[in-house]
Design an enzyme around this catalytic site. Structure first.
Site, short mmCIF file in Angstrom:
data_model
loop_
_atom_site.label_atom_id
_atom_site.label_comp_id
_atom_site.label_asym_id
_atom_site.label_seq_id
_atom_site.Cartn_x
_atom_site.Cartn_y
_atom_site.Cartn_z
CB VAL A 75 78.73 50.90 36.54
CG1 VAL A 75 79.62 51.67 35.60
CG2 VAL A 75 79.41 49.62 37.03
CB CYS A 115 84.86 47.39 29.63
SG CYS A 115 84.85 47.05 27.87
CG PHE A 129 91.18 39.09 26.65
CD1 PHE A 129 90.32 38.02 26.48
CD2 PHE A 129 91.47 39.89 25.56
CE1 PHE A 129 89.75 37.75 25.24
CE2 PHE A 129 90.90 39.64 24.32
CZ PHE A 129 90.04 38.57 24.16
CB THR A 179 93.22 42.96 31.50
OG1 THR A 179 92.56 42.05 32.39
CG2 THR A 179 92.69 42.76 30.09
CB SER A 188 91.93 49.21 33.84
OG SER A 188 92.69 48.03 34.00
CG ASP A 200 87.30 53.01 35.50
OD1 ASP A 200 87.43 52.72 36.72
OD2 ASP A 200 87.69 52.27 34.61
CE1 TYR A 203 83.81 38.24 36.21
CE2 TYR A 203 84.09 36.11 35.15
CZ TYR A 203 84.27 37.48 35.14
OH TYR A 203 84.90 38.09 34.08
CG LEU A 226 89.10 43.31 28.31
CD1 LEU A 226 87.94 42.32 28.33
CD2 LEU A 226 90.20 42.82 27.38
P1 NAD Z 1 90.29 45.51 34.62
O1 NAD Z 1 90.28 45.24 36.06
O2 NAD Z 1 91.57 45.71 33.89
O3 NAD Z 1 89.35 46.78 34.31
C1 NAD Z 1 88.10 46.93 34.88
C2 NAD Z 1 87.82 48.40 35.04
O4 NAD Z 1 86.51 48.51 35.60
C3 NAD Z 1 88.79 49.12 36.00
O5 NAD Z 1 89.25 50.31 35.41
C4 NAD Z 1 87.93 49.41 37.23
O6 NAD Z 1 88.29 50.61 37.89
C5 NAD Z 1 86.55 49.51 36.60
N1 NAD Z 1 85.50 49.24 37.59
C6 NAD Z 1 85.42 48.21 38.46
N2 NAD Z 1 84.33 48.33 39.23
C7 NAD Z 1 83.70 49.46 38.83
C8 NAD Z 1 82.51 50.11 39.23
N3 NAD Z 1 81.76 49.63 40.23
N4 NAD Z 1 82.16 51.26 38.60
C9 NAD Z 1 82.93 51.76 37.60
N5 NAD Z 1 84.06 51.18 37.17
C10 NAD Z 1 84.44 50.04 37.77
O7 NAD Z 1 89.45 44.32 33.96
P2 NAD Z 1 89.39 43.77 32.46
O8 NAD Z 1 90.15 42.50 32.44
O9 NAD Z 1 89.66 44.83 31.47
O10 NAD Z 1 87.85 43.35 32.41
C11 NAD Z 1 86.89 44.14 31.74
C12 NAD Z 1 85.60 43.34 31.67
O11 NAD Z 1 85.85 42.14 30.93
C13 NAD Z 1 85.05 42.89 33.04
O12 NAD Z 1 83.65 42.96 33.00
C14 NAD Z 1 85.51 41.45 33.13
O13 NAD Z 1 84.64 40.69 33.94
C15 NAD Z 1 85.43 41.03 31.68
N6 NAD Z 1 86.27 39.87 31.37
C16 NAD Z 1 87.63 39.96 31.47
C17 NAD Z 1 88.40 38.84 31.16
C18 NAD Z 1 89.90 38.84 31.23
O14 NAD Z 1 90.49 37.77 31.02
N7 NAD Z 1 90.56 39.94 31.49
C19 NAD Z 1 87.77 37.65 30.77
C20 NAD Z 1 86.39 37.62 30.69
C21 NAD Z 1 85.65 38.74 30.98
#
Ligand code: NAD
Length: 254
Positions: A58, A85, A193, A195, A15, A36, A160, A17
């Site tokens: 993870v 990610c 972002f 997402t 999913s 994932d 967080y 990023l």
């Molecule tokens: P998302 O929810 O779209 O994707 C996260 C993915 O991680 C999902 O596919 C989920 O199944 C997987 N996941 C969650 N817990 C898990 C686990 N315990 N084991 C394995 N997989 C697991 O999120 P995103 O927005 O793509 O975020 C990706 C990363 O970027 C995260 O670490 C998030 O904290 C960070 N981030 C995102 C944003 C944003 O604005 N989207 C901003 C800052 C940081």
């Protein structure tokens, strides 16, 4: 390091990023493994890029170790590129209304975001150390995902922000430790972002967030995260630091 023909693992690649990064790396010629929790989405992304997917949590160190062994057997060598990610974005006050405490949220968030990245870094690095060095002495690159909340965490983001602060803080000591093996460690701190994680926010919150982004005045695109990951992989002089990727946003207190 060139991306073409290298083996890359991307956690959270089902999913957001992680999916954009997995797609970008595959397009650049890498062999990609997606680790994932969400098997269905991970399999769909892996299928679309000729990669492999493995269902794991993870936060489970043994599962991470085992999954990286599977990646190694599947592609015939350990990955030189490991990108974390996978993450969760739970929000809770430390002491909520009527004195409700939230250690459960703190515990789960640290386990997935911080421990998860640590486990992947550990088990990827120990295999990278055994690979032959490439030209320039490089053996591998590890990219962890922090968040701008590591510096400007908002009300309700203690867990967080702590998890992301840990990711940013361990970047330099890890880079120093792995330097003699030619393994670089970097972190990306995304702003806001577009997402599924963000899509979960109420509309008024999302609107308020976008209003605070100076330029470009929109949410970041997952492909823009992937572009920075590409630059980190290909530019050998990037090491031991956390880069904010945020359109100059600074998060307000709430
Ligand atoms: P998302 O929810 O779209 O994707 C996260 C993915 O991680 C999902 O596919 C989920 O199944 C997987 N996941 C969650 N817990 C898990 C686990 N315990 N084991 C394995 N997989 C697991 O999120 P995103 O927005 O793509 O975020 C990706 C990363 O970027 C995260 O670490 C998030 O904290 C960070 N981030 C995102 C944003 C944003 O604005 N989207 C901003 C800052 C940081």
């Amino acid at each position: 390091m060139r991306i073409e023909n290298e083996i890359a693992l991307v956690t959270g690649g089902g999913s957001g990023l992680g999916a954009a990064t997995a797609q970008h790396l595959a397009k650049a010629g890498a062999k990609v493994a997606i680790l994932d929790f969400d098997a269905e989405r991970a399999t769909a992304v892996a299928g679309s890029i000729g990669g492999v997917s493995i269902k794991i949590d993870v936060s489970d160190a043994d599962a991470v170790d085992h999954a990286i062994s599977e990646v190694e057997s599947h592609f015939g060598s350990a990955p030189r590129i490991a990108i974390s990610c996978a993450g969760i974005g739970l929000a809770a006050r430390i002491v909520g209304r009527e004195g409700k405490t939230s250690f459960d949220v703190f515990d789960r968030t640290l386990k997935v975001n911080l421990y998860g990245s640590y486990h992947v870094m550990t088990h990827a690095a120990r295999r990278m150390m055994e690979l032959d060095p490439l030209d320039g002495g490089e053996r591998g690159v590890i990219i962890n995902t922090a968040s701008v909340a590591f510096q400007d965490g908002q009300l309700g983001q203690a867990a967080y922000a702590a998890s992301k602060g840990g990711i940013a803080s361990m970047c330099l000591p890890a880079a120093r430790e792995f330097a003699r093996f030619g393994i670089r460690v970097m972190a990306i701190a995304p702003g806001l972002f577009h997402t599924p994680m963000m899509e979960g926010l109420p509309e008024e919150v999302a609107e308020q967030i976008t209003r605070n982004i100076p330029f470009p005045d929109r949410l970041g695109l997952p492909e823009e995260y992937a572009l920075l990951a590409d630059q980190i992989i290909t530019n050998p002089y990037l090491n031991g630091t956390t880069i904010r990727l945020d359109g100059a946003v600074r998060l307000p207190p709430r």
